[in-house]
Design a protein around this motif. Structure first.
Motif, PDB file in Angstrom:
ATOM      1  N   ARG A  33       0.484  10.289 -10.423  1.00  0.00           N
ATOM      2  CA  ARG A  33       1.513  10.857 -11.308  1.00  0.00           C
ATOM      3  C   ARG A  33       2.859  11.018 -10.594  1.00  0.00           C
ATOM      4  NH1 ARG A  33      -1.421  11.891 -15.660  1.00  0.00           N
ATOM      5  NH2 ARG A  33      -3.561  12.669 -15.454  1.00  0.00           N
ATOM      6  N   SER A  34       2.906  10.639  -9.335  1.00  0.00           N
ATOM      7  CA  SER A  34       4.183  10.667  -8.622  1.00  0.00           C
ATOM      8  C   SER A  34       5.076   9.534  -9.133  1.00  0.00           C
ATOM      9  CB  SER A  34       3.943  10.474  -7.121  1.00  0.00           C
ATOM     10  OG  SER A  34       3.460   9.166  -6.850  1.00  0.00           O
ATOM     11  N   GLY A  35       6.323   9.570  -8.741  1.00  0.00           N
ATOM     12  CA  GLY A  35       7.226   8.511  -9.173  1.00  0.00           C
ATOM     13  C   GLY A  35       6.751   7.142  -8.746  1.00  0.00           C
TER      14      GLY A  35
ATOM     15  N   LEU B 113       0.810  -1.216   0.000  1.00  0.00           N
ATOM     16  CA  LEU B 113       0.000   0.000   0.000  1.00  0.00           C
ATOM     17  C   LEU B 113       0.848   1.273   0.000  1.00  0.00           C
ATOM     18  CD1 LEU B 113      -2.768  -1.110   2.525  1.00  0.00           C
ATOM     19  CD2 LEU B 113      -2.699  -1.383   0.032  1.00  0.00           C
ATOM     20  N   ALA B 114       2.076   1.172  -0.463  1.00  0.00           N
ATOM     21  CA  ALA B 114       2.961   2.334  -0.468  1.00  0.00           C
ATOM     22  C   ALA B 114       2.438   3.463  -1.346  1.00  0.00           C
ATOM     23  CB  ALA B 114       4.361   1.922  -0.932  1.00  0.00           C
ATOM     24  N   THR B 115       1.556   3.137  -2.302  1.00  0.00           N
ATOM     25  CA  THR B 115       1.050   4.171  -3.208  1.00  0.00           C
ATOM     26  C   THR B 115      -0.165   4.912  -2.654  1.00  0.00           C
ATOM     27  OG1 THR B 115      -0.339   2.539  -4.328  1.00  0.00           O
ATOM     28  CG2 THR B 115       1.847   2.950  -5.260  1.00  0.00           C
ATOM     29  N   LEU B 116      -0.769   4.407  -1.585  1.00  0.00           N
ATOM     30  CA  LEU B 116      -1.985   5.050  -1.090  1.00  0.00           C
ATOM     31  C   LEU B 116      -1.673   6.431  -0.526  1.00  0.00           C
ATOM     32  CD1 LEU B 116      -4.166   2.289   0.562  1.00  0.00           C
ATOM     33  CD2 LEU B 116      -3.789   2.852  -1.841  1.00  0.00           C
ATOM     34  N   GLY B 117      -2.533   7.364  -0.901  1.00  0.00           N
ATOM     35  CA  GLY B 117      -2.324   8.746  -0.478  1.00  0.00           C
ATOM     36  C   GLY B 117      -1.336   9.505  -1.336  1.00  0.00           C
ATOM     37  N   ARG B 118      -0.786   8.818  -2.336  1.00  0.00           N
ATOM     38  CA  ARG B 118       0.162   9.454  -3.259  1.00  0.00           C
ATOM     39  C   ARG B 118      -0.512   9.716  -4.598  1.00  0.00           C
ATOM     40  NH1 ARG B 118       5.558   8.894  -2.342  1.00  0.00           N
ATOM     41  NH2 ARG B 118       5.617  10.557  -3.925  1.00  0.00           N
TER      42      ARG B 118
ATOM     43  N   LYS C 246       3.411   6.219 -10.774  1.00  0.00           N
ATOM     44  CA  LYS C 246       3.672   5.829 -12.160  1.00  0.00           C
ATOM     45  C   LYS C 246       4.415   4.505 -12.234  1.00  0.00           C
ATOM     46  CE  LYS C 246       5.362   9.791 -13.793  1.00  0.00           C
ATOM     47  NZ  LYS C 246       5.847  10.786 -14.791  1.00  0.00           N
ATOM     48  N   ALA C 247       5.284   4.257 -11.251  1.00  0.00           N
ATOM     49  CA  ALA C 247       6.019   2.988 -11.240  1.00  0.00           C
ATOM     50  C   ALA C 247       5.068   1.814 -11.047  1.00  0.00           C
ATOM     51  CB  ALA C 247       7.071   3.006 -10.129  1.00  0.00           C
ATOM     52  N   ALA C 248       4.088   1.960 -10.145  1.00  0.00           N
ATOM     53  CA  ALA C 248       3.127   0.885  -9.912  1.00  0.00           C
ATOM     54  C   ALA C 248       2.254   0.646 -11.140  1.00  0.00           C
ATOM     55  CB  ALA C 248       2.256   1.213  -8.700  1.00  0.00           C
ATOM     56  N   LEU C 249       1.791   1.719 -11.753  1.00  0.00           N
ATOM     57  CA  LEU C 249       0.954   1.584 -12.951  1.00  0.00           C
ATOM     58  C   LEU C 249       1.763   1.029 -14.121  1.00  0.00           C
ATOM     59  CD1 LEU C 249      -1.018   4.875 -12.452  1.00  0.00           C
ATOM     60  CD2 LEU C 249      -2.089   2.631 -12.798  1.00  0.00           C
ATOM     61  N   GLY C 250       3.001   1.489 -14.254  1.00  0.00           N
ATOM     62  CA  GLY C 250       3.865   0.952 -15.306  1.00  0.00           C
ATOM     63  C   GLY C 250       4.122  -0.528 -15.109  1.00  0.00           C
ATOM     64  N   LYS C 251       4.308  -0.926 -13.854  1.00  0.00           N
ATOM     65  CA  LYS C 251       4.531  -2.345 -13.563  1.00  0.00           C
ATOM     66  C   LYS C 251       3.302  -3.172 -13.931  1.00  0.00           C
ATOM     67  CE  LYS C 251       6.000  -5.503  -9.895  1.00  0.00           C
ATOM     68  NZ  LYS C 251       6.379  -5.633  -8.460  1.00  0.00           N
TER      69      LYS C 251
END
Length: 370
Positions: free
Chosen positions: A38-40, A30-35, A43-48
């Motif tokens: 378009r943050s690094g 859940l490192a992306t929650l609250g971010r 975008k890294a999670a979506l790219g993955k």
């Protein structure tokens, strides 16, 4: 007598589908929650999500994967509104979702040169009649009919038009001939048991060429636009989504992809689904009151497995209600537009042992409602 052993997981819904074995929401990254998406890290999670999808499916060189709005429906509409209109179009429909695409082509896009290729529930249209000088829109697996396309032999390699395939209940469960498919759509909440609201759009090189050489005559909503100044917006296919996605859903999808990798990849996922169908096929062979809705054995779906019963519609409804009440099987009634019957999801996230445990309960419910 009432059976004693119940399925460990009674979730047999055809969408949203059962979570993978061992799923625990607390284990998601859940490192992306609250971010910002378009943050690094966003975008890294979506790219993955795009990269791992392509890797696990074994997509050919030049095929692009993007996360788009509005589940599989959004992905199909995005493709149709952006790509259709240059050529005549054939639309194949043998169940409710294909019928929806045909309705949209006729009544929303209002294309003039449309050929419907139709069949009743349980059957496929004559695939040989598809004209690939035209664009061809079709579902790979009829989720509401349990009837799938058996192979891609009917799609020519030298086609002039595009093959646009809604494969939402087939991806990660059936062999797909990618080189014959120019556009493929699916959603996380089917075979992978992910969350809803997001679609996946896979474009082959021929679809990209169409996007960059053809502009449809109608206005395109922002969420459908895939080109700028005549060029594909490549960022869409690197995780730079058109609108804001749920990063919690993205984390859930990445968990599902990691599970596919863990069990042995695509072939293992397909094998799990086929094993589930085999259990049901044996049951059908041994009982004369139940049969597959699909008439041709080669077209029986191994994900959304649909059945007809030697029973009146009210009796079928009573069976579904009884099995739900007993906590044995949830959400197994036929789709609302389909003939009365049962629909049991057998995708990769369903354990074969649970399908086996369900079967005595089907017999019991059939007898109890007589």
């Amino acid at each position: 007598m009432q059976p004693q052993v119940k399925p460990h997981n009674p979730n047999f819904s055809s969408g949203p589908c059962s979570k993978r074995p061992g799923y625990d929401v607390s284990n998601l990254d859940l490192a992306t929650l609250g971010r910002s998406h378009r943050s690094g890290v966003g975008k890294a999670a979506l790219g993955k999500a795009c990269e791992e999808t392509a890797r696990l499916l074994g997509l050919p060189e030049g095929y692009r994967v993007g996360v788009v709005p509005a589940s599989d429906t959004g992905a199909v509409e995005m493709a149709m509104w952006s790509l259709l209109g240059e050529r005549p179009v054939d639309v194949m429909q043998w169940e409710s979702f294909g019928k929806g695409w045909l309705t949209d082509v006729n009544k929303q896009l209002k294309l003039k040169d449309v050929t419907p290729l139709e069949a009743d529930y349980g059957l496929l249209p004559d695939l040989s009649k598809a004209n690939f000088d035209h664009d061809v829109v079709f579902t790979w697996n009829g989720t509401t009919s349990g009837v799938k396309v058996p192979n891609g032999d009917w799609i020519p390699d030298d086609r002039k038009g595009l093959s646009i395939c809604d494969a939402t209940s087939a991806v990660f469960a059936m062999e797909l001939p990618w080189e014959k498919l120019d556009v493929v759509t699916f959603s996380w909440q089917k075979v992978l048991g992910g969350e809803g609201a997001h679609g996946m759009l896979i474009l082959g090189p021929r679809a990209v060429e169409r996007l960059e050489s053809y502009t449809p005559p109608w206005p395109l909503p922002k969420v459908f636009r895939m080109t700028k100044d005549g060029k594909l917006i490549e960022g869409i296919f690197r995780g730079e989504t058109i609108n804001t996605p749920s990063m919690l859903c993205v984390a859930d999808y990445l968990d599902a992809l990691a599970w596919i990798d863990e069990i042995g990849g695509l072939q293992a996922a397909i094998g799990r689904s086929q094993a589930n169908l085999a259990v049901l096929a044996n049951f059908v062979a041994e009982h004369d009151w139940i049969d597959f809705l699909a008439k041709d054995p080669a077209t029986i779906s191994n994900t959304s497995v649909c059945f007809t019963l030697d029973a009146e519609p009210d009796r079928v409804k009573a069976m579904v209600k009884l099995l739900d009440k007993e906590g044995v099987a949830y959400d197994i009634g036929a789709y609302r537009d389909a003939p009365p019957g049962l629909r049991i999801w057998c995708g990769a996230t369903v354990e074969t042992a649970d399908v086996e445990a369900l079967l005595p309960w089907l017999t019991w419910a059939y007898e109890q409602t007589a």
